[in-house]
Scaffold this motif. Sequence first.
Motif, PDB file in Angstrom:
ATOM      1  N   UNK A 178       0.972  -1.130   0.337  1.00 43.78           N
ATOM      2  CA  UNK A 178      -0.533   0.392   0.199  1.00 43.78           C
ATOM      3  C   UNK A 178       1.123   1.461  -0.227  1.00 43.78           C
ATOM      4  N   UNK A 179       0.298   2.120   0.199  1.00 49.44           N
ATOM      5  CA  UNK A 179       1.095   3.699   0.290  1.00 49.44           C
ATOM      6  C   UNK A 179       0.552   4.060   1.015  1.00 49.44           C
ATOM      7  N   UNK A 180       1.539   4.769   2.067  1.00 50.52           N
ATOM      8  CA  UNK A 180       2.068   4.741   3.597  1.00 50.52           C
ATOM      9  C   UNK A 180       1.749   6.784   3.163  1.00 50.52           C
ATOM     10  N   UNK A 181       0.960   7.033   3.698  1.00 45.40           N
ATOM     11  CA  UNK A 181       1.396   8.721   4.349  1.00 45.40           C
ATOM     12  C   UNK A 181       1.369   8.891   5.111  1.00 45.40           C
ATOM     13  N   UNK A 182       2.177  10.267   4.969  1.00 43.53           N
ATOM     14  CA  UNK A 182       2.994  10.339   6.145  1.00 43.53           C
ATOM     15  C   UNK A 182       1.601  11.865   7.083  1.00 43.53           C
ATOM     16  N   UNK A 183       0.551  11.696   6.794  1.00 38.26           N
ATOM     17  CA  UNK A 183      -0.090  12.173   7.410  1.00 38.26           C
ATOM     18  C   UNK A 183      -1.282  11.726   7.088  1.00 38.26           C
ATOM     19  N   UNK A 184      -1.807  11.565   8.388  1.00 36.00           N
ATOM     20  CA  UNK A 184      -3.676  10.598   8.514  1.00 36.00           C
ATOM     21  C   UNK A 184      -4.220  11.163   9.690  1.00 36.00           C
ATOM     22  N   UNK A 185      -5.456  10.227   9.796  1.00 40.06           N
ATOM     23  CA  UNK A 185      -6.147  10.754  11.160  1.00 40.06           C
ATOM     24  C   UNK A 185      -6.186   9.041  11.737  1.00 40.06           C
ATOM     25  N   UNK A 186      -6.005   9.101  13.268  1.00 42.16           N
ATOM     26  CA  UNK A 186      -5.798   8.068  13.663  1.00 42.16           C
ATOM     27  C   UNK A 186      -7.462   7.219  13.714  1.00 42.16           C
ATOM     28  N   UNK A 187      -6.998   5.354  13.164  1.00 43.86           N
ATOM     29  CA  UNK A 187      -7.995   4.766  13.739  1.00 43.86           C
ATOM     30  C   UNK A 187      -8.830   4.483  11.943  1.00 43.86           C
ATOM     31  N   UNK A 188      -7.942   4.886  11.037  1.00 49.09           N
ATOM     32  CA  UNK A 188      -8.759   5.375   9.279  1.00 49.09           C
ATOM     33  C   UNK A 188      -7.311   4.526   8.455  1.00 49.09           C
ATOM     34  N   UNK A 189      -8.457   4.585   7.878  1.00 49.57           N
ATOM     35  CA  UNK A 189      -7.023   3.701   6.113  1.00 49.57           C
ATOM     36  C   UNK A 189      -7.360   2.111   6.625  1.00 49.57           C
ATOM     37  N   UNK A 190      -6.277   1.490   5.908  1.00 51.68           N
ATOM     38  CA  UNK A 190      -5.981   0.228   6.287  1.00 51.68           C
ATOM     39  C   UNK A 190      -5.977  -0.077   6.399  1.00 51.68           C
ATOM     40  N   UNK A 191      -6.344  -1.748   7.774  1.00 55.78           N
ATOM     41  CA  UNK A 191      -5.874  -2.372   8.771  1.00 55.78           C
ATOM     42  C   UNK A 191      -4.822  -2.596   8.555  1.00 55.78           C
ATOM     43  N   UNK A 192      -3.855  -3.142   9.374  1.00 55.48           N
ATOM     44  CA  UNK A 192      -2.350  -2.697   9.445  1.00 55.48           C
ATOM     45  C   UNK A 192      -2.333  -5.245   9.664  1.00 55.48           C
ATOM     46  N   UNK A 193      -1.653  -5.861   8.864  1.00 53.29           N
ATOM     47  CA  UNK A 193      -1.505  -7.296   9.552  1.00 53.29           C
ATOM     48  C   UNK A 193      -0.227  -7.830   9.136  1.00 53.29           C
ATOM     49  N   UNK A 194      -0.255  -8.638  10.234  1.00 49.34           N
ATOM     50  CA  UNK A 194       1.234  -9.354  10.172  1.00 49.34           C
ATOM     51  C   UNK A 194       1.485 -10.052   8.315  1.00 49.34           C
ATOM     52  N   UNK A 195       2.849  -9.522   8.564  1.00 56.42           N
ATOM     53  CA  UNK A 195       3.250 -10.059   7.087  1.00 56.42           C
ATOM     54  C   UNK A 195       3.739  -8.975   6.371  1.00 56.42           C
ATOM     55  N   UNK A 196       2.645  -8.005   6.534  1.00 55.22           N
ATOM     56  CA  UNK A 196       2.660  -6.858   5.565  1.00 55.22           C
ATOM     57  C   UNK A 196       4.893  -5.947   6.016  1.00 55.22           C
ATOM     58  N   UNK A 197       5.031  -5.101   5.114  1.00 56.21           N
ATOM     59  CA  UNK A 197       6.615  -4.638   4.685  1.00 56.21           C
ATOM     60  C   UNK A 197       6.432  -3.611   4.305  1.00 56.21           C
ATOM     61  N   UNK A 198       6.162  -2.650   5.014  1.00 51.89           N
ATOM     62  CA  UNK A 198       6.327  -0.688   4.479  1.00 51.89           C
ATOM     63  C   UNK A 198       7.468  -0.874   4.976  1.00 51.89           C
ATOM     64  N   UNK A 199       8.084   0.627   3.581  1.00 51.18           N
ATOM     65  CA  UNK A 199       9.196   1.282   3.957  1.00 51.18           C
ATOM     66  C   UNK A 199       8.380   2.781   4.902  1.00 51.18           C
ATOM     67  N   UNK A 200       8.982   3.217   5.766  1.00 55.30           N
ATOM     68  CA  UNK A 200       8.248   4.613   6.143  1.00 55.30           C
ATOM     69  C   UNK A 200       9.010   5.741   5.880  1.00 55.30           C
ATOM     70  N   UNK A 201       8.667   6.786   5.482  1.00 57.54           N
ATOM     71  CA  UNK A 201       9.387   7.845   4.813  1.00 57.54           C
ATOM     72  C   UNK A 201       9.220   9.308   4.587  1.00 57.54           C
ATOM     73  N   UNK A 202       9.067   9.921   6.352  1.00 58.26           N
ATOM     74  CA  UNK A 202       8.798  11.095   6.299  1.00 58.26           C
ATOM     75  C   UNK A 202       9.474  11.937   6.155  1.00 58.26           C
TER      76      UNK A 202
END
Length: 262
Positions: A186-210
């Motif tokens: 998925x796209x991993x935005x650097x902004x957002x609202x808590x408790x919204x958006x895609x459910x995070x699950x075991x086995x997802x690998x993401x690059x977080x990059x503020x």
Amino acid sequence: MKFFRLDGVKIKSPAKIEAMKRAGRLSADALEAVGSLVAPGISTAELDACAERVIVQGGGRPAFKGYGGFPATICASVNETVVHGIPSRDVILQEGDVVSIDTGAIVDGWVGDNAATFAVGAIATQTRVLLDACEAALAAGIAKALPGNRMGDIGHAVQSVIEREGFGVVRNYAGHGIGRDMHEPPVVPNFGQPHTGMLLERGMVIAIEPMATMGTHEVRVTDDGWSIVTCDKRPAAHFERTVAITDDGPLVLTPWNLVKNY
Ligand code: MG
């Protein structure tokens, strides 16, 4: 049984996450090596050569070179350049600059991706605060990379840390899923609202990059077709890690350990 998610997210087994560690480690090694060379008088082309040497000698391949036509091993983004700066013999680092280095390596077909912003000699106090805030935002985002959380929890955590200091959060570029491809859903935005958006699950690998900016968060692409710069030409920072979401918490696959040079 193998199944495919409609959203394109590729869930990785523990064995695949284990296999991704080598690419992550090598990406981190390259970033650390380049970071140790950052000093007034060095060109970004020399930094690029260093990263390529580390990656090739470590049994990997540069992930960025040739990606979409990108011409180099690293992105080297100086001052107002936020990301995707092209290394050049003509770009000589000067005392007081900051340079964001992004390195990616492919090992056994898996990709690692990470970045950090380095000070060139002594930098302005407020610039130091900017770098610290961006790095802290990355840590805050990683802490939210847990099964059961949502994507907005990561974005909100990142955004809160950066905006608390009065800095801008770049909106037009984001983190991403990563695996055999550098950029996966998925796209991993650097902004957002808590408790919204895609459910995070075991086995997802993401690059977080503020990506944090001293002034406006508005950015544009320069004439070279790659470099993303702030519209107000004030400096920016960029920190990134590749992270696996596991039942035991966030697992950082690019374990760079940077000695702060400022
Ligand atoms: Mg990335």
